[in-house]
Scaffold this active site. Structure first.
Site, PDB file in Angstrom:
ATOM      1  N   THR A 145     -22.979 -17.224  70.408  1.00  0.00           N
ATOM      2  CA  THR A 145     -23.959 -18.068  71.103  1.00  0.00           C
ATOM      3  C   THR A 145     -25.160 -18.333  70.190  1.00  0.00           C
ATOM      4  O   THR A 145     -25.703 -17.407  69.592  1.00  0.00           O
ATOM      5  CB  THR A 145     -24.432 -17.354  72.387  1.00  0.00           C
ATOM      6  OG1 THR A 145     -23.283 -17.107  73.191  1.00  0.00           O
ATOM      7  CG2 THR A 145     -25.420 -18.204  73.171  1.00  0.00           C
TER       8      THR A 145
ATOM      9  N   HIS B 247     -23.177 -22.908 105.654  1.00  0.00           N
ATOM     10  CA  HIS B 247     -23.489 -24.316 105.363  1.00  0.00           C
ATOM     11  C   HIS B 247     -22.588 -24.777 104.209  1.00  0.00           C
ATOM     12  O   HIS B 247     -22.461 -24.062 103.219  1.00  0.00           O
ATOM     13  CB  HIS B 247     -24.968 -24.440 104.981  1.00  0.00           C
ATOM     14  CG  HIS B 247     -25.420 -25.860 104.837  1.00  0.00           C
ATOM     15  ND1 HIS B 247     -25.069 -26.635 103.753  1.00  0.00           N
ATOM     16  CD2 HIS B 247     -26.185 -26.646 105.640  1.00  0.00           C
ATOM     17  CE1 HIS B 247     -25.588 -27.832 103.887  1.00  0.00           C
ATOM     18  NE2 HIS B 247     -26.275 -27.870 105.033  1.00  0.00           N
TER      19      HIS B 247
ATOM     20  N   ARG C 115     -22.884 -26.728 101.786  1.00  0.00           N
ATOM     21  CA  ARG C 115     -23.437 -26.942 100.449  1.00  0.00           C
ATOM     22  C   ARG C 115     -24.371 -25.828 100.002  1.00  0.00           C
ATOM     23  O   ARG C 115     -25.206 -26.015  99.134  1.00  0.00           O
ATOM     24  CB  ARG C 115     -24.147 -28.309 100.395  1.00  0.00           C
ATOM     25  CG  ARG C 115     -23.171 -29.478 100.352  1.00  0.00           C
ATOM     26  CD  ARG C 115     -23.856 -30.822 100.380  1.00  0.00           C
ATOM     27  NE  ARG C 115     -24.587 -31.042 101.622  1.00  0.00           N
ATOM     28  CZ  ARG C 115     -24.022 -31.382 102.781  1.00  0.00           C
ATOM     29  NH1 ARG C 115     -22.726 -31.545 102.852  1.00  0.00           N
ATOM     30  NH2 ARG C 115     -24.749 -31.543 103.868  1.00  0.00           N
TER      31      ARG C 115
ATOM     32  N   TYR D  14     -16.029  -8.184  71.823  1.00  0.00           N
ATOM     33  CA  TYR D  14     -15.569  -8.691  73.111  1.00  0.00           C
ATOM     34  C   TYR D  14     -14.942 -10.075  73.025  1.00  0.00           C
ATOM     35  O   TYR D  14     -14.080 -10.415  73.813  1.00  0.00           O
ATOM     36  CB  TYR D  14     -16.737  -8.711  74.107  1.00  0.00           C
ATOM     37  CG  TYR D  14     -16.980  -7.357  74.690  1.00  0.00           C
ATOM     38  CD1 TYR D  14     -16.325  -6.955  75.845  1.00  0.00           C
ATOM     39  CD2 TYR D  14     -17.817  -6.451  74.061  1.00  0.00           C
ATOM     40  CE1 TYR D  14     -16.510  -5.692  76.363  1.00  0.00           C
ATOM     41  CE2 TYR D  14     -18.020  -5.179  74.580  1.00  0.00           C
ATOM     42  CZ  TYR D  14     -17.357  -4.810  75.731  1.00  0.00           C
ATOM     43  OH  TYR D  14     -17.524  -3.565  76.240  1.00  0.00           O
ATOM     44  N   ILE D  15     -15.395 -10.882  72.094  1.00  0.00           N
ATOM     45  CA  ILE D  15     -14.857 -12.229  71.989  1.00  0.00           C
ATOM     46  C   ILE D  15     -13.912 -12.363  70.793  1.00  0.00           C
ATOM     47  O   ILE D  15     -12.812 -12.895  70.915  1.00  0.00           O
ATOM     48  CB  ILE D  15     -16.017 -13.254  71.884  1.00  0.00           C
ATOM     49  CG1 ILE D  15     -16.802 -13.265  73.198  1.00  0.00           C
ATOM     50  CG2 ILE D  15     -15.506 -14.637  71.546  1.00  0.00           C
ATOM     51  CD1 ILE D  15     -15.986 -13.623  74.431  1.00  0.00           C
TER      52      ILE D  15
ATOM     53  N   TYR E 261     -22.753  -2.742  83.512  1.00  0.00           N
ATOM     54  CA  TYR E 261     -23.617  -3.839  83.978  1.00  0.00           C
ATOM     55  C   TYR E 261     -23.032  -4.575  85.174  1.00  0.00           C
ATOM     56  O   TYR E 261     -23.749  -5.276  85.890  1.00  0.00           O
ATOM     57  CB  TYR E 261     -23.961  -4.798  82.833  1.00  0.00           C
ATOM     58  CG  TYR E 261     -22.927  -5.849  82.526  1.00  0.00           C
ATOM     59  CD1 TYR E 261     -21.876  -5.588  81.665  1.00  0.00           C
ATOM     60  CD2 TYR E 261     -23.007  -7.118  83.088  1.00  0.00           C
ATOM     61  CE1 TYR E 261     -20.930  -6.549  81.373  1.00  0.00           C
ATOM     62  CE2 TYR E 261     -22.075  -8.092  82.802  1.00  0.00           C
ATOM     63  CZ  TYR E 261     -21.036  -7.794  81.948  1.00  0.00           C
ATOM     64  OH  TYR E 261     -20.101  -8.761  81.666  1.00  0.00           O
TER      65      TYR E 261
ATOM     66  N   LYS F 189     -23.749 -24.197  76.673  1.00  0.00           N
ATOM     67  CA  LYS F 189     -23.486 -22.756  76.818  1.00  0.00           C
ATOM     68  C   LYS F 189     -24.697 -22.044  77.445  1.00  0.00           C
ATOM     69  O   LYS F 189     -24.567 -21.210  78.342  1.00  0.00           O
ATOM     70  CB  LYS F 189     -23.153 -22.176  75.432  1.00  0.00           C
ATOM     71  CG  LYS F 189     -23.325 -20.689  75.288  1.00  0.00           C
ATOM     72  CD  LYS F 189     -22.195 -19.918  75.946  1.00  0.00           C
ATOM     73  CE  LYS F 189     -22.626 -18.531  76.273  1.00  0.00           C
ATOM     74  NZ  LYS F 189     -21.707 -17.490  76.138  1.00  0.00           N
TER      75      LYS F 189
ATOM     76  N   CYS G  21     -25.119 -11.422  77.985  1.00  0.00           N
ATOM     77  CA  CYS G  21     -25.303 -12.883  77.957  1.00  0.00           C
ATOM     78  C   CYS G  21     -26.427 -13.376  78.855  1.00  0.00           C
ATOM     79  O   CYS G  21     -27.349 -14.039  78.395  1.00  0.00           O
ATOM     80  CB  CYS G  21     -24.004 -13.552  78.360  1.00  0.00           C
ATOM     81  SG  CYS G  21     -22.650 -12.978  77.364  1.00  0.00           S
TER      82      CYS G  21
END
Ligand code: SAJ
Length: 474
Positions: free
Chosen positions: A145, A268, A270, A31-32, A347, A230, A284
């Protein structure tokens, strides 16, 4: 180790990188690694994409991939045509005579939730003999990672044991991938990059390489900080989703609709509560909080918040199964005589990846209860047979079912005609919105009973009317 070190090795490596003369090997074409290799090729480098998976490499050589990432298949073809991208499964062909090695292999967790670095270490052990042979300094980048201190306490000592001087023979950098599946190419090109190093020269070399294809900023920091950043990013997201799920459970107990609570609370300026649902999946978010937890001792630091968030998210598939089971049983029907359609097993929506998908656990729970299951996912080419009756169309999946479960929010499910789906189901069907992507009202209008995590059947309707119809506009 006796090495003929090149005079000004750093400068010559830097100029090879800057002038796109550097030869690159990317280890891991997943994937990466794959999109990264393609982007480096697009930037003008000669790139070997190495993977031990022979079938994957054969497919890449023919311009094919199983990844559904937008733009990736076209880019593979373009890069193959350019004559600068070489998919390769033989180590010698791939790793000999390279200036830059990028490791992008998987780093999963072990059954005890501790980091499993064996693929990373075996990739490094594959590379090192070729670096020794080369007599020229190289840049070694870790994209996989890793837990904090891996660079300092595992990789650096490993290189030193082999006789290398980091910052002289080998320049070493950690550049964690931070791109989201579904938007990989775009994010790899646009997102800011963090480069973690132990020495300054390595940082400059890696920054020069990454600036060749990213439009985002490239920031150099200490390796340990980059390792932590990360993990913090993904733990932050896991924690926020856990908060949404915790609120959903409170809503169930109080007879309040969580979607309404979210919508109102998010007014709201925030507050931004994420979507609750059947749980958190992917490769991940399900492991990075554990990497973070593994990095310090529980005796020194209170880790209960991150731990509790992960554990709550892990419980959601079981909880969702219980909601569905109770709803069907409360109608006087046994699981054995009931049929459930699962729409989407990945997923999340619009990806083909079903690794660690909470939908799989939900299905297992429902099957354990005794339900019969039909499964449909247009994005998954090879469906695991054991999940249930695998269907080839939406119509086939929902025909004669008592309950429709949306497991993944694929665009085609978001667009489906609920009236038509309803007409194919059995009498008085349930619609379980696993991802909170449907409006309760429109689902109910089509004749379904709407259910989801945080959306109890005994929801307080009168407040809903007031909220929707009495907007005070000054
Ligand atoms: N999810 C929810 N509710 C939400 C959002 C997501 O339940 O409101 C679920 C999804 O359905 C999915 C899971 O969370 O099962 C994870 O999905 P995601 O879209 O949040 O993230 P990933 O795993 O696809 O990608 C993440 C990204 N990290 C962050 O956003 C901080 C990405 O940038 C990382 O590069 C990637 O992890 C990674 O490889 O580390």
């Amino acid at each position: 180790m006796i090495r003929m070190r090149e005079l000004n090795g750093y400068e010559s490596l830097l100029s090879r990188i800057q002038e796109k003369r550097a030869r690159i090997a990317v280890l891991g074409q997943g994937y990466i690694g794959l999109p990264l290799a393609l982007l480096l090729c697009e930037a003008g480098y000669h790139v070997v994409g190495f993977d031990i998976n022979v079938e994957l490499i054969e497919n890449l050589t023919k311009g094919r991939t199983k990844f559904s990432e937008p733009g990736v298949e076209d880019l593979i073809k373009k890069c193959l045509l350019s004559g600068r991208y070489f998919p390769e499964s033989k180590a010698e062909e791939a790793l000999k005579n390279k200036d830059v090695y990028i490791v992008a292999v998987q780093t999963p967790i072990k059954p005890n939730s501790k980091p499993d670095l064996r693929y990373l270490l075996s990739a490094l052990n594959l590379i090192l003999p070729w670096i020794k042979e080369r007599y020229l300094p190289v840049l070694l980048v870790i994209e996989s990672t890793i837990p904090p201190k891996t660079m300092e306490e595992i990789i650096l000592p490993l290189l030193e044991r082999e006789g290398f001087f980091v910052g002289e023979d080998i320049f070493l950098a950690y550049c964690p991938e931070r791109a989201m599946p579904g938007r990989l190419l775009r994010e790899l090109m646009e997102a800011d990059r963090i480069i973690g190093v132990i020495d300054e020269s390595s940082g400059k070399l890696a920054a020069s390489l990454y600036s060749s294809f990213t439009r985002g900023s490239v920031r150099i920091t200490h390796a340990r900080t980059a390792e932590l950043v990360k993990l913090v990013e993904n733990s932050y997201r896991d924690l926020n989703i856990a908060f949404a799920n915790a609120i959903a459970l409170i809503c169930e107990a109080l007879g309040v609709d969580v979607n309404e609570v979210r919508a109102l609370a998010n007014l709201h300026p925030r507050v931004n509560i994420l979507r609750p649902g059947i749980g958190v999946g992917g490769s991940c978010l399900t492991k990075d909080p554990y990497f973070l937890l593994s990095s310090v001792s529980n005796n020194n630091v209170n880790l209960s918040l991150i731990w509790a968030a992960r554990k709550l998210n892990e419980k959601l598939p079981k909880h969702a199964a219980r909601i569905i089971t109770n709803a069907i049983k409360s109608r006087g029907k046994s699981p054995e005589e009931s049929l459930i359609a699962i729409l989407g097993i990945t997923y999340k929506g619009n990806v083909r990846d079903y690794r660690n998908s909470p939908v799989l656990e939900l299905i297992h729970e429902l099957k354990d209860e005794g339900f019969r299951i039909t499964v449909y996912d247009p994005l998954v080419e090879e469906m695991p047979e054991e999940l249930g009756e695998i269907c080839n169309s939406l119509e086939e999946a929902v025909r004669g079912v008592d309950c429709v479960v949306v497991g993944a929010e694929h665009p085609m499910f978001l667009r489906m005609d609920l009236d038509e789906v309803r007409a194919l189901c059995r009498e008085n069907p349930i619609f379980f919105d696993g991802k909170h992507v449907f409006e309760r009202k429109s689902v109910e209008k089509s004749g379904f009973e709407y259910l989801s995590v945080g959306c109890p059947t005994n929801v307080i309707e009168i407040l809903k009317e007031i909220v929707e119809h009495h907007i005070y506009e000054p």
